[in-house]
Design an enzyme around this catalytic site. Structure first.
Site, PDB file in Angstrom:
ATOM      1  N   GLU A   1       0.445   4.045  -0.322  1.00  0.00           N
ATOM      2  CA  GLU A   1       1.654   3.187  -0.349  1.00  0.00           C
ATOM      3  C   GLU A   1       2.540   4.198   0.758  1.00  0.00           C
ATOM      4  O   GLU A   1       2.273   5.228   1.433  1.00  0.00           O
ATOM      5  CB  GLU A   1       2.204   3.484  -1.455  1.00  0.00           C
ATOM      6  CG  GLU A   1       3.711   2.510  -1.736  1.00  0.00           C
ATOM      7  CD  GLU A   1       4.161   1.766  -3.291  1.00  0.00           C
ATOM      8  OE1 GLU A   1       3.467   2.390  -4.116  1.00  0.00           O
ATOM      9  OE2 GLU A   1       5.041   1.639  -3.365  1.00  0.00           O
TER      10      GLU A   1
ATOM     11  N   ASP B   1       6.969  -1.525  -2.834  1.00  0.00           N
ATOM     12  CA  ASP B   1       7.734  -2.498  -3.696  1.00  0.00           C
ATOM     13  C   ASP B   1       9.185  -2.652  -3.322  1.00  0.00           C
ATOM     14  O   ASP B   1       9.720  -2.016  -2.519  1.00  0.00           O
ATOM     15  CB  ASP B   1       7.529  -1.884  -5.208  1.00  0.00           C
ATOM     16  CG  ASP B   1       8.463  -0.635  -5.501  1.00  0.00           C
ATOM     17  OD1 ASP B   1       8.494   0.256  -4.519  1.00  0.00           O
ATOM     18  OD2 ASP B   1       9.174  -0.259  -6.807  1.00  0.00           O
TER      19      ASP B   1
ATOM     20  N   HIS C   1       0.215  -0.068   1.836  1.00  0.00           N
ATOM     21  CA  HIS C   1       0.663  -0.675   0.604  1.00  0.00           C
ATOM     22  C   HIS C   1       2.208  -0.928   0.645  1.00  0.00           C
ATOM     23  O   HIS C   1       3.016  -0.342   0.186  1.00  0.00           O
ATOM     24  CB  HIS C   1       0.264  -0.087  -0.747  1.00  0.00           C
ATOM     25  CG  HIS C   1       0.586  -0.890  -1.996  1.00  0.00           C
ATOM     26  ND1 HIS C   1      -0.228  -1.788  -2.449  1.00  0.00           N
ATOM     27  CD2 HIS C   1       1.781  -0.729  -2.840  1.00  0.00           C
ATOM     28  CE1 HIS C   1       0.515  -2.339  -3.595  1.00  0.00           C
ATOM     29  NE2 HIS C   1       1.388  -1.843  -3.805  1.00  0.00           N
TER      30      HIS C   1
ATOM     31  N   ASP D   1      -7.694   3.620   3.754  1.00  0.00           N
ATOM     32  CA  ASP D   1      -6.667   2.942   4.322  1.00  0.00           C
ATOM     33  C   ASP D   1      -6.664   1.351   4.103  1.00  0.00           C
ATOM     34  O   ASP D   1      -7.188   0.567   4.765  1.00  0.00           O
ATOM     35  CB  ASP D   1      -6.865   2.938   5.964  1.00  0.00           C
ATOM     36  CG  ASP D   1      -5.781   2.111   6.816  1.00  0.00           C
ATOM     37  OD1 ASP D   1      -4.714   1.798   6.013  1.00  0.00           O
ATOM     38  OD2 ASP D   1      -5.894   2.123   7.892  1.00  0.00           O
TER      39      ASP D   1
HETATM   40  O1  G3I Z   1       2.857  16.826 -12.285  1.00  0.00           O
HETATM   41  C1  G3I Z   1       1.680  16.643 -12.540  1.00  0.00           C
HETATM   42  C2  G3I Z   1       0.721  17.790 -12.125  1.00  0.00           C
HETATM   43  O2  G3I Z   1       0.945  18.846 -13.077  1.00  0.00           O
HETATM   44  C3  G3I Z   1      -0.876  17.593 -12.382  1.00  0.00           C
HETATM   45  O3  G3I Z   1      -1.549  18.461 -12.040  1.00  0.00           O
HETATM   46  C4  G3I Z   1      -1.198  16.268 -11.517  1.00  0.00           C
HETATM   47  C5  G3I Z   1      -2.546  15.759 -11.697  1.00  0.00           C
HETATM   48  O4  G3I Z   1      -2.740  14.395 -12.205  1.00  0.00           O
HETATM   49  O5  G3I Z   1      -0.226  15.289 -11.679  1.00  0.00           O
HETATM   50  C6  G3I Z   1       1.004  15.474 -11.418  1.00  0.00           C
HETATM   51  O6  G3I Z   1       1.680  14.361 -11.915  1.00  0.00           O
HETATM   52  C7  G3I Z   1       1.719  13.157 -10.917  1.00  0.00           C
HETATM   53  C8  G3I Z   1       3.235  12.897 -10.739  1.00  0.00           C
HETATM   54  O7  G3I Z   1       3.224  11.662  -9.790  1.00  0.00           O
HETATM   55  C9  G3I Z   1       3.952  14.078 -10.216  1.00  0.00           C
HETATM   56  O8  G3I Z   1       3.975  13.989  -8.874  1.00  0.00           O
HETATM   57  C10 G3I Z   1       1.010  12.129 -11.735  1.00  0.00           C
HETATM   58  O9  G3I Z   1      -0.374  12.278 -11.658  1.00  0.00           O
HETATM   59  C11 G3I Z   1       1.198  10.912 -10.697  1.00  0.00           C
HETATM   60  O10 G3I Z   1       0.759   9.833 -11.403  1.00  0.00           O
HETATM   61  C12 G3I Z   1       2.640  10.637 -10.510  1.00  0.00           C
HETATM   62  O11 G3I Z   1       2.580   9.754  -9.366  1.00  0.00           O
HETATM   63  C13 G3I Z   1       3.915   8.904  -9.076  1.00  0.00           C
HETATM   64  C14 G3I Z   1       3.716   7.487  -9.029  1.00  0.00           C
HETATM   65  O12 G3I Z   1       4.940   7.027  -8.759  1.00  0.00           O
HETATM   66  C15 G3I Z   1       3.322   7.101 -10.449  1.00  0.00           C
HETATM   67  O13 G3I Z   1       4.318   7.177 -11.210  1.00  0.00           O
HETATM   68  C16 G3I Z   1       4.447   9.610  -7.770  1.00  0.00           C
HETATM   69  O14 G3I Z   1       4.673  10.791  -7.533  1.00  0.00           O
HETATM   70  C17 G3I Z   1       5.630   8.720  -7.308  1.00  0.00           C
HETATM   71  O15 G3I Z   1       5.904   8.882  -5.875  1.00  0.00           O
HETATM   72  C18 G3I Z   1       5.140   7.306  -7.456  1.00  0.00           C
HETATM   73  O16 G3I Z   1       6.568   6.369  -7.112  1.00  0.00           O
HETATM   74  C19 G3I Z   1       6.363   5.273  -6.804  1.00  0.00           C
HETATM   75  C20 G3I Z   1       7.532   4.386  -7.685  1.00  0.00           C
HETATM   76  O17 G3I Z   1       6.774   4.412  -9.155  1.00  0.00           O
HETATM   77  C21 G3I Z   1       7.717   2.609  -7.287  1.00  0.00           C
HETATM   78  N1  G3I Z   1       7.860   2.718  -5.869  1.00  0.00           N
HETATM   79  C22 G3I Z   1       6.758   3.236  -5.066  1.00  0.00           C
HETATM   80  C23 G3I Z   1       6.379   4.798  -5.315  1.00  0.00           C
HETATM   81  C24 G3I Z   1       5.444   5.356  -4.555  1.00  0.00           C
HETATM   82  O18 G3I Z   1       4.072   5.169  -4.876  1.00  0.00           O
HETATM   83  O1  9MR Z   2       3.176  -2.094  -5.772  1.00  0.00           O
HETATM   84  C1  9MR Z   2       3.209  -1.532  -6.604  1.00  0.00           C
HETATM   85  C2  9MR Z   2       3.638   0.039  -6.128  1.00  0.00           C
HETATM   86  O2  9MR Z   2       4.815   0.058  -5.365  1.00  0.00           O
HETATM   87  C3  9MR Z   2       3.662   0.904  -7.283  1.00  0.00           C
HETATM   88  O3  9MR Z   2       3.743   2.356  -6.792  1.00  0.00           O
HETATM   89  C4  9MR Z   2       2.756   0.821  -8.406  1.00  0.00           C
HETATM   90  C5  9MR Z   2       2.761   1.675  -9.491  1.00  0.00           C
HETATM   91  O4  9MR Z   2       4.167   1.207 -10.103  1.00  0.00           O
HETATM   92  O5  9MR Z   2       2.658  -0.287  -8.914  1.00  0.00           O
HETATM   93  C6  9MR Z   2       2.410  -1.253  -7.600  1.00  0.00           C
HETATM   94  O6  9MR Z   2       2.076  -2.767  -8.110  1.00  0.00           O
HETATM   95  C7  9MR Z   2       1.132  -3.230  -8.962  1.00  0.00           C
HETATM   96  C8  9MR Z   2       1.233  -3.158 -10.388  1.00  0.00           C
HETATM   97  O7  9MR Z   2       1.854  -1.975 -10.926  1.00  0.00           O
HETATM   98  C9  9MR Z   2       0.231  -3.693 -11.036  1.00  0.00           C
HETATM   99  N1  9MR Z   2      -0.389  -4.698 -10.528  1.00  0.00           N
HETATM  100  C10 9MR Z   2      -0.763  -4.798  -9.000  1.00  0.00           C
HETATM  101  C11 9MR Z   2       0.547  -4.116  -8.391  1.00  0.00           C
HETATM  102  C12 9MR Z   2       0.317  -3.914  -7.013  1.00  0.00           C
HETATM  103  O8  9MR Z   2      -0.446  -4.870  -6.350  1.00  0.00           O
END
Ligand code: G3I
Ligand code: 9MR
Ligand code: ZN
Length: 546
Positions: A528, A148, A474, A519
């Site tokens: 991503e 993103d 992604h 992939d």
């Molecule tokens: O901490 C819990 C753990 O206790 C549990 O056992 C485990 C099982 O589900 O989940 C853990 O939490 C996870 C959390 O990350 C901590 O790492 C969540 O499930 C998981 O949904 C969450 O994912 C994060 C994701 O955003 C959604 O919020 C990723 O770490 C984080 O790297 C990712 O970041 C995104 C940004 O929001 C937007 N830009 C892209 C970026 C990468 O995808």
């Molecule tokens: O592209 C977005 C990615 O960077 C984020 O990790 C993710 C969770 O916040 O969201 C992706 O965007 C999606 C959005 O949340 C829902 N509509 C589809 C988007 C990706 O195509």
């Protein structure tokens, strides 16, 4: 299907060299590019494990050191090719550093350096301060976070921290050249890695308000569709300040001061001043100011449950930078609070010890690194060293439970599992540096092997590095730029049993953790890329090569 999994980048002479088979065989050979067998060995049976779900067999050819390009072969099955060479990691290192350049936001990309991956200036408009009637603010620059186009303070701070702690511990990182524009310092051009990191620091400086606090993020209200960054012209918002962002920025500016002061004194001083200002705000605001997305907004939240590890990191980094006893007192106070919190709330991370955590949320491990760099007080250093070693020993125990020698358990295969791995490799790197125990280094080597192809997906999780490297991150520009291959050096988030996006539902439900991967460009929960998944690899590789 019978397969032989191997690190597709390869091995240094002298390094442990293993391939993993998912079928039974008694003998294996290493073949050169002409197909000639140059090494014969016996396969050993490891057995099944709960992370790969495979019955694994191991082909160890560590004693074979002859530089060249090879594959491993058994029972008529060939592995991907790999190299043995003294400079086997050179391209990988350059690529993973250059990634940050391609992710630059604003008007900082130059076709001369970006080549086909050039994008026009993006996100140049001023940002609206969400929920306030104030003038819009210029926060241009920095790096896009990930697939993103958001720019998030805590994520940015942590990525910078991995890179700069890397520089502090492993000086040769300063010698890596990856063809980006030069930046002048007091006594000549900055090393490339510092020129690149400065781009993000300049942006983070703009994220600080006059009162010292720091905005949590700047993004559009919702994620853009798949378009080039320059076409993402929706209104930008600066969302609320948080104590998380303010503490992380206080920490990372203090750390950055210790590096930049020797190259550009004025810049170093500016960073330290901004760090102190953020810290003063924290002192005046001792209650956690956490962050939740504004209603209806879906960009990255980077929410955290408390800010204790962040405050610990800030105090530790400022203590390291200034030597002022007040910061040490604060660091100890926050250490005690974190211990208390852990005891009460049962520490939520997968890692065994909060003081070894290097993630975007749990950052106390970064504070540990600052204290270890300072080398005093002796008792605190000793305590933190023991914590690091205990965690490293836990990881060694994990590594002994699967044929890949991988230090992960099934609980680690969450969103961004490759970062879970890389954080562990940072711990092992520090433990090896501290003790010289070869088991720690071997576990780092096995972890790198996994990342680069020795996994039951048979894929290298770094673009452009490995015969079967993943190709469909992604990543918005990749989705629309009509260029066949993404730029090299991007680290995929990797397998995630949560399968948290629509496309990921196509992965068979009963897949083993290591195989919860696809992939596919749609798979943001599996495939991503982000700045803070690349940055720990820079740290680990720098440590591995030191
Ligand atoms: O901490 C819990 C753990 O206790 C549990 O056992 C485990 C099982 O589900 O989940 C853990 O939490 C996870 C959390 O990350 C901590 O790492 C969540 O499930 C998981 O949904 C969450 O994912 C994060 C994701 O955003 C959604 O919020 C990723 O770490 C984080 O790297 C990712 O970041 C995104 C940004 O929001 C937007 N830009 C892209 C970026 C990468 O995808
Ligand atoms: O592209 C977005 C990615 O960077 C984020 O990790 C993710 C969770 O916040 O969201 C992706 O965007 C999606 C959005 O949340 C829902 N509509 C589809 C988007 C990706 O195509
Ligand atoms: Zn941009």
């Amino acid at each position: 299907m019978n397969r032989i999994f191997i690190d597709q980048v390869g091995f240094l002479p002298g390094e442990t060299k293993k391939a993993v088979l998912n079928f039974s065989a008694s003998d294996f050979e290493v073949k050169d590019e002409g197909g000639k067998a140059v090494y014969h060995g016996k396969v050993s049976h490891f057995g099944t494990d709960e992370i790969s779900g495979e019955d694994t067999f191991v082909a160890d050819f560590s004693e074979f050191d002859e530089p060249g390009r090879y594959s491993v072969s058994a029972e008529g099955v060939d592995s991907a090719h790999f190299n043995i060479a003294g400079d086997v990691y050179d391209k990988l290192m350059k690529d993973i550093c250059k990634c940050f350049y391609y992710l630059r936001c604003g008007d900082a990309l130059d076709p001369k350096y970006a080549g086909v991956y050039y994008h026009k200036p993006c996100h140049m408009s001023k940002a609206t301060v969400y929920g306030e009637d104030t003038d819009p603010v210029d926060v241009t620059g920095g790096w896009h976070d990930a697939g993103d186009f958001g720019r998030y303070s805590t994520a940015g701070a942590v990525a910078v921290a991995h890179l700069l702690y890397g520089v502090r511990f492993f000086k040769d990182l300063l010698k890596v050249e990856f063809n980006i524009p030069k930046v002048a310092g007091d006594k000549g051009d900055l090393p490339d890695i510092l020129a690149e990191v400065r781009v993000e620091l300049d942006f983070l400086l703009k994220m600080q308000r006059d009162n010292g606090s720091v905005w949590h993020k700047v993004t559009t209200f919702n994620h853009a569709p798949f378009i080039m960054p320059e076409d993402d012209t929706a209104e930008l918002f600066l969302f609320n300040v948080s104590s998380l962002a303010t503490a992380d920025i206080a920490a990372v500016f203090a750390l950055s001061y210790t590096v930049y002061k020797d190259y550009d004194k004025a810049y170093g001083d500016k960073l330290l001043k901004a760090s102190r200002k953020a810290y003063e705000w924290l002192k005046e605001n001792p209650e956690p100011l956490l962050f939740r997305n504004a209603p209806g907004s879906n960009t990255g939240e980077y929410g955290e449950a408390e800010d204790i590890s962040n405050r610990f990191w800030a105090a530790a980094a400022l203590y390291e930078a200034t030597g002022e006893p007040g910061f040490l007192e604060d660091a100890k106070k926050q250490r005690d609070r974190l211990l208390e919190h852990e005891a009460k709330a049962k520490f939520k991370g997968n890692q065994g010890d909060a003081f070894t955590c290097f993630g975007w949320a749990e950052v106390a491990g970064l504070g540990t690194l600052s204290i270890l760099l300072k080398g005093e007080p002796a008792d605190l250093c000793a305590e933190l060293r023991v914590r690091m070693q205990k965690e490293a020993d836990r990881l060694l125990a994990n590594a002994s439970k699967n044929g890949f020698g991988l230090c992960m358990t099934k609980n680690d295969f969450i969103w961004g599992s490759n970062m879970e791995l890389l954080k562990y490799l940072m711990v092992l790197t520090m433990a090896y540096k501290d003790t010289g125990k070869s088991e720690y280094r071997k576990a780092v080597s096995a972890g790198l092997d996994y990342l680069l192809g020795a996994n039951s997906m048979d894929v290298s999780y770094v673009t452009g590095n490995g015969e079967k490297a993943f190709k469909n991150p992604h990543l918005r520009p990749t989705a629309v730029d009509d260029i066949e291959e993404p730029w090299p050096g991007l680290v995929s988030g990797g397998p995630n049993v949560g399968l948290q996006d629509e496309r990921a539902k196509e992965v068979p439900k009963d897949s083993a953790p290591m195989k919860c991967y696809y992939d596919h460009i749609d798979c943001y929960s599996l495939n991503e890329i982000t700045i803070y998944w690349n940055s720990p690899l820079v740290f680990v590789l720098a440590g591995f090569l030191a």
